[in-house]
Design an enzyme around this catalytic site. Structure first.
Site, PDB file in Angstrom:
ATOM      1  N   ILE A  12       0.766  -1.379   0.270  1.00 24.64           N
ATOM      2  CA  ILE A  12      -0.223  -0.479   0.147  1.00 24.64           C
ATOM      3  C   ILE A  12       1.116   1.313   0.019  1.00 24.64           C
ATOM      4  CG2 ILE A  12      -1.684   1.069   1.383  1.00 24.64           C
ATOM      5  CD1 ILE A  12      -2.466  -1.750  -0.271  1.00 24.64           C
ATOM      6  N   CYS A 140      -9.410  -2.415   2.089  1.00 31.70           N
ATOM      7  CA  CYS A 140     -10.048  -2.726   0.079  1.00 31.70           C
ATOM      8  C   CYS A 140     -11.475  -3.476   0.337  1.00 31.70           C
ATOM      9  CB  CYS A 140      -9.099  -4.022  -0.128  1.00 31.70           C
ATOM     10  SG  CYS A 140      -8.485  -5.161   0.970  1.00 31.70           S
ATOM     11  N   ASN A 141     -12.151  -4.727   1.237  1.00 29.22           N
ATOM     12  CA  ASN A 141     -12.952  -5.140   0.742  1.00 29.22           C
ATOM     13  C   ASN A 141     -14.031  -4.121   1.782  1.00 29.22           C
ATOM     14  OD1 ASN A 141     -12.472  -7.934   0.059  1.00 29.22           O
ATOM     15  ND2 ASN A 141     -11.910  -8.151   1.765  1.00 29.22           N
ATOM     16  N   HIS A 194     -16.275  -8.265   8.670  1.00 29.46           N
ATOM     17  CA  HIS A 194     -16.705  -7.409   7.333  1.00 29.46           C
ATOM     18  C   HIS A 194     -17.956  -6.096   7.737  1.00 29.46           C
ATOM     19  CE1 HIS A 194     -13.730 -10.155   5.539  1.00 29.46           C
ATOM     20  NE2 HIS A 194     -13.281  -9.385   5.687  1.00 29.46           N
ATOM     21  N   GLY A 195     -18.873  -6.704   7.758  1.00 30.26           N
ATOM     22  CA  GLY A 195     -20.435  -6.248   8.130  1.00 30.26           C
ATOM     23  C   GLY A 195     -20.169  -4.829   9.555  1.00 30.26           C
ATOM     24  N   HIS A 220      -9.840  -9.817  -4.104  1.00 28.97           N
ATOM     25  CA  HIS A 220     -11.239 -10.365  -3.918  1.00 28.97           C
ATOM     26  C   HIS A 220     -12.406 -10.289  -4.694  1.00 28.97           C
ATOM     27  CE1 HIS A 220      -9.222  -9.870  -0.507  1.00 28.97           C
ATOM     28  NE2 HIS A 220      -8.915  -8.327  -0.701  1.00 28.97           N
ATOM     29  N   GLN A 301      -7.241  -5.479  -3.943  1.00 33.76           N
ATOM     30  CA  GLN A 301      -6.981  -5.817  -2.999  1.00 33.76           C
ATOM     31  C   GLN A 301      -5.515  -4.176  -2.722  1.00 33.76           C
ATOM     32  OE1 GLN A 301      -6.063  -8.341  -4.614  1.00 33.76           O
ATOM     33  NE2 GLN A 301      -3.969  -8.891  -3.852  1.00 33.76           N
TER      34      GLN A 301
HETATM   35  N1  LIG Z   1      -2.394  -5.331   1.299  1.00 29.89           N
HETATM   36  C1  LIG Z   1      -4.012  -5.193   1.468  1.00 29.89           C
HETATM   37  O1  LIG Z   1      -4.535  -6.559   0.410  1.00 29.89           O
HETATM   38  C2  LIG Z   1      -4.607  -4.083   1.819  1.00 29.89           C
HETATM   39  C3  LIG Z   1      -4.015  -3.506   2.868  1.00 29.89           C
HETATM   40  N2  LIG Z   1      -4.031  -2.814   3.360  1.00 29.89           N
HETATM   41  C4  LIG Z   1      -4.078  -1.983   5.168  1.00 29.89           C
HETATM   42  O2  LIG Z   1      -3.022  -1.565   4.257  1.00 29.89           O
HETATM   43  C5  LIG Z   1      -1.626  -1.713   5.518  1.00 29.89           C
HETATM   44  C6  LIG Z   1      -0.383  -1.813   5.126  1.00 29.89           C
HETATM   45  O3  LIG Z   1      -0.659  -3.395   4.527  1.00 29.89           O
HETATM   46  P1  LIG Z   1       0.144  -4.034   3.074  1.00 29.89           P
HETATM   47  O4  LIG Z   1       1.034  -2.865   2.051  1.00 29.89           O
HETATM   48  O5  LIG Z   1      -0.262  -4.967   2.807  1.00 29.89           O
HETATM   49  O6  LIG Z   1       1.645  -3.882   4.018  1.00 29.89           O
HETATM   50  P2  LIG Z   1       3.608  -5.110   3.493  1.00 29.89           P
HETATM   51  O7  LIG Z   1       4.273  -5.807   4.589  1.00 29.89           O
HETATM   52  O8  LIG Z   1       3.421  -5.046   2.174  1.00 29.89           O
HETATM   53  O9  LIG Z   1       3.856  -3.184   3.769  1.00 29.89           O
HETATM   54  C7  LIG Z   1       3.739  -2.778   5.283  1.00 29.89           C
HETATM   55  C8  LIG Z   1       4.867  -2.247   5.215  1.00 29.89           C
HETATM   56  O10 LIG Z   1       6.298  -1.977   6.623  1.00 29.89           O
HETATM   57  C9  LIG Z   1       7.141  -2.059   6.624  1.00 29.89           C
HETATM   58  N3  LIG Z   1       7.876  -1.825   7.990  1.00 29.89           N
HETATM   59  C10 LIG Z   1       7.500  -3.034   8.697  1.00 29.89           C
HETATM   60  N4  LIG Z   1       7.607  -2.623  10.255  1.00 29.89           N
HETATM   61  C11 LIG Z   1       7.888  -1.321  10.200  1.00 29.89           C
HETATM   62  C12 LIG Z   1       7.522  -0.403  10.990  1.00 29.89           C
HETATM   63  N5  LIG Z   1       7.406  -0.146  12.423  1.00 29.89           N
HETATM   64  N6  LIG Z   1       8.014   0.934  10.145  1.00 29.89           N
HETATM   65  C13 LIG Z   1       7.814   0.956   9.183  1.00 29.89           C
HETATM   66  N7  LIG Z   1       7.927   0.647   8.366  1.00 29.89           N
HETATM   67  C14 LIG Z   1       7.670  -1.145   8.920  1.00 29.89           C
HETATM   68  C15 LIG Z   1       7.271  -3.141   5.796  1.00 29.89           C
HETATM   69  O11 LIG Z   1       8.704  -2.826   4.211  1.00 29.89           O
HETATM   70  P3  LIG Z   1      10.444  -3.202   5.359  1.00 29.89           P
HETATM   71  O12 LIG Z   1      10.201  -4.220   6.972  1.00 29.89           O
HETATM   72  O13 LIG Z   1      11.162  -3.543   4.096  1.00 29.89           O
HETATM   73  O14 LIG Z   1      10.413  -1.491   5.549  1.00 29.89           O
HETATM   74  C16 LIG Z   1       6.207  -3.244   4.705  1.00 29.89           C
HETATM   75  O15 LIG Z   1       6.926  -3.716   3.203  1.00 29.89           O
HETATM   76  C17 LIG Z   1      -2.071  -3.135   6.876  1.00 29.89           C
HETATM   77  O16 LIG Z   1      -3.318  -2.437   7.425  1.00 29.89           O
HETATM   78  C18 LIG Z   1      -3.518  -3.674   5.600  1.00 29.89           C
HETATM   79  O17 LIG Z   1      -4.034  -4.214   6.675  1.00 29.89           O
HETATM   80  C19 LIG Z   1      -5.132  -2.473   3.244  1.00 29.89           C
HETATM   81  C20 LIG Z   1      -6.361  -3.071   2.262  1.00 29.89           C
HETATM   82  C21 LIG Z   1      -5.694  -3.703   1.383  1.00 29.89           C
HETATM   83  O1  LIG Z   2      -8.255  -5.887   5.235  1.00 28.53           O
HETATM   84  C1  LIG Z   2      -8.369  -6.442   3.936  1.00 28.53           C
HETATM   85  O2  LIG Z   2      -8.767  -7.856   3.361  1.00 28.53           O
HETATM   86  P1  LIG Z   2     -10.450  -7.931   5.148  1.00 28.53           P
HETATM   87  O3  LIG Z   2     -10.458  -7.020   4.387  1.00 28.53           O
HETATM   88  O4  LIG Z   2     -10.737  -9.107   4.163  1.00 28.53           O
HETATM   89  O5  LIG Z   2      -9.777  -7.805   6.392  1.00 28.53           O
HETATM   90  C2  LIG Z   2      -6.679  -6.642   3.001  1.00 28.53           C
HETATM   91  O6  LIG Z   2      -7.006  -6.828   1.895  1.00 28.53           O
HETATM   92  C3  LIG Z   2      -5.476  -6.789   3.780  1.00 28.53           C
HETATM   93  O7  LIG Z   2      -5.460  -7.778   4.123  1.00 28.53           O
HETATM   94  P2  LIG Z   2      -4.749  -8.906   4.661  1.00 28.53           P
HETATM   95  O8  LIG Z   2      -4.694  -9.243   6.197  1.00 28.53           O
HETATM   96  O9  LIG Z   2      -5.603 -10.494   4.594  1.00 28.53           O
HETATM   97  O10 LIG Z   2      -3.760  -9.014   4.126  1.00 28.53           O
END
Ligand SMILES: NC(=O)C1=CN([C@@H]2O[C@H](COP(=O)(O)OP(=O)(O)OC[C@H]3O[C@@H](n4cnc5c(N)ncnc54)[C@H](OP(=O)(O)O)[C@@H]3O)[C@@H](O)[C@H]2O)C=CC1
Ligand SMILES: O=C(OP(=O)(O)O)[C@H](O)COP(=O)(O)O
Length: 356
Positions: A12, A140-141, A194-195, A220, A301
């Site tokens: 993200i 995302c959902n 989710h609801g 999804h 997502q």
């Molecule tokens: N992926 C998805 O489908 C979706 C995710 N979300 C939400 O978005 C948020 C992020 O998810 P997502 O991007 O998938 O996660 P990722 O794991 O892809 O990215 C998070 C990044 O944060 C870095 N990280 C880890 N710990 C720390 C820290 N303490 N401080 C700073 N950076 C850190 C990591 O990179 P590194 O360790 O290399 O620095 C990691 O790559 C979550 O809340 C998730 O639920 C929402 C919608 C969809």
């Molecule tokens: O927030 C999400 O999904 P969710 O609404 O099904 O919990 C994102 O797709 C990230 O989900 P994940 O926690 O399965 O990576």
């Protein structure tokens, strides 16, 4: 110009950074990471100053040839706002850091709703985030569900939503997640979380959701049944959804029979990372029986929440009204315009027609 820092540069975070940088009224002043992996090198190539999320690890960046601009503390102090895109649960731990520096922050949908003052979806409750210091962009959902519910609620009223969410097991790079060969009710407990999450956006909505996880990484898929306040026709609902900029109603005849071909469509259209910022609703699936509406939609997502993060920044700084902000975000990213899947579809449809 709003100076934005991104803490957590993963799936993200890297998309949020590029989307912010594409806007005329905001800029990225730095991103924070814990390690100098390939995404760190991408960030440097894109010109984003790199901050060490864990100070003791700063030397690792130098060893990898990446100049570190400072520690995450400094980024938080410098920024007008932080978009926290760290893994679920870390954002909550980071809130104290943001409060210490009086820096507003946006959290993501993996955090629980009480991490922020407001849960946000631009189409549904833009104004709720006006002047808020802490906002959560819903998952995302929840974003995908909210974008459909908002116009239905406004046009017909909604008596009850029932949704079954077939969720991807993990993102493409998440090779430790699964299932690999199974179909999991997830969560097994019904209704799913989710609801209630949708109700952070629509507090009075009646909604029950069920979730599953399947061996897929692409998108999804939601199966929706909405009992509306009025009798409707499928054609009327279809037009309503087609009028929404962040909903792509997939035309019949394109041969798009699943998430795989949707992703191909996005890649063929030159979308960055093959992103599909829009809900993708199969036009043929829109079916009506009295007040009961049925449809299937696919949700990418990794990218549907990205325009929402940009709009949340504008709402929090009271920069624009909802329509202006959403239009500006969409124009700068190319949502429904450049790399436009529907434009692409016109061309593809003509090619299909020629084949017939
Ligand atoms: N992926 C998805 O489908 C979706 C995710 N979300 C939400 O978005 C948020 C992020 O998810 P997502 O991007 O998938 O996660 P990722 O794991 O892809 O990215 C998070 C990044 O944060 C870095 N990280 C880890 N710990 C720390 C820290 N303490 N401080 C700073 N950076 C850190 C990591 O990179 P590194 O360790 O290399 O620095 C990691 O790559 C979550 O809340 C998730 O639920 C929402 C919608 C969809
Ligand atoms: O927030 C999400 O999904 P969710 O609404 O099904 O919990 C994102 O797709 C990230 O989900 P994940 O926690 O399965 O990576």
């Amino acid at each position: 110009m709003i100076r934005v820092g991104v803490n957590g540069y993963g799936t993200i975070g890297k998309r949020v950074a590029d989307a912010v940088e594409a806007q005329p009224d905001m800029e990225i002043i730095g991103v924070a990471k814990t390690q100098p992996n390939f995404e760190a090198h991408t960030a440097v190539k894109r010109g984003y100053p790199m901050y060490a999320a864990i100070p003791e690890r700063a030397p690792l960046f130098a060893e990898a040839g990446i100049e570190v601009a400072g520690e995450v503390d400094e980024l938080v102090a410098e920024a007008d706002i932080i978009v926290d895109c760290t893994p679920s649960g870390i954002g909550e731990q980071n809130r104290e850091l943001y409060e210490t520096h009086h820096t507003p922050a946006i959290f993501q949908g993996g955090e629980s709703a009480d991490v922020a003052d407001v849960s946000f979806n631009a189409r549904s409750n833009f104004d709720a985030a006006r002047d808020a210091d802490y906002v959560r962009v819903v998952s995302c959902n929840t974003t995908g569900l909210s974008r459909v519910i908002a116009p239905l609620e406004e046009e017909y009223g909604v008596e009850k939503v029932r949704a079954t969410l077939v969720r991807r097991g993990g993102d493409p790079g998440q090779n430790s997640r699964g299932p690999i060969n199974d179909i999991l009710p997830n969560p097994i407990k019904v209704p799913s979380h989710h609801g209630p999450d949708v109700k952070t956006i629509f507090p009075d909505l009646e909604i029950d959701t069920l979730g599953l996880k399947v061996p897929a990484t692409l998108m999804h898929v939601h199966a929706l049944n909405v009992t509306l306040g009025d009798d409707v026709t499928g054609a009327h609902v279809r037009q309503l959804l087609e009028d929404e900029d962040r909903i792509y109603v997939i035309p019949e005849g394109l041969g798009i029979d699943g998430a795989g071909k949707l992703k191909d469509l996005a890649l063929d259209a030159g979308r960055p990372r093959g992103d599909l910022w829009e809900n993708c609703v199969w036009g043929e699936s829109i079916g009506v029986n009295g007040r009961d509406l049925y449809l299937f939609q696919a949700i990418h997502q990794e990218s549907d929440v990205i325009p929402e993060n940009v709009d949340a920044i504008r709402a929090m700084f009271d920069l624009e009204d909802k329509e202006t902000s959403m239009q500006r975000t969409d124009r700068q990213l190319g949502v429904g315009i450049s790399g436009d899947p529907s434009g692409f579809s016109e061309q593809a449809r003509a090619e299909f027609a020629d084949d017939d």
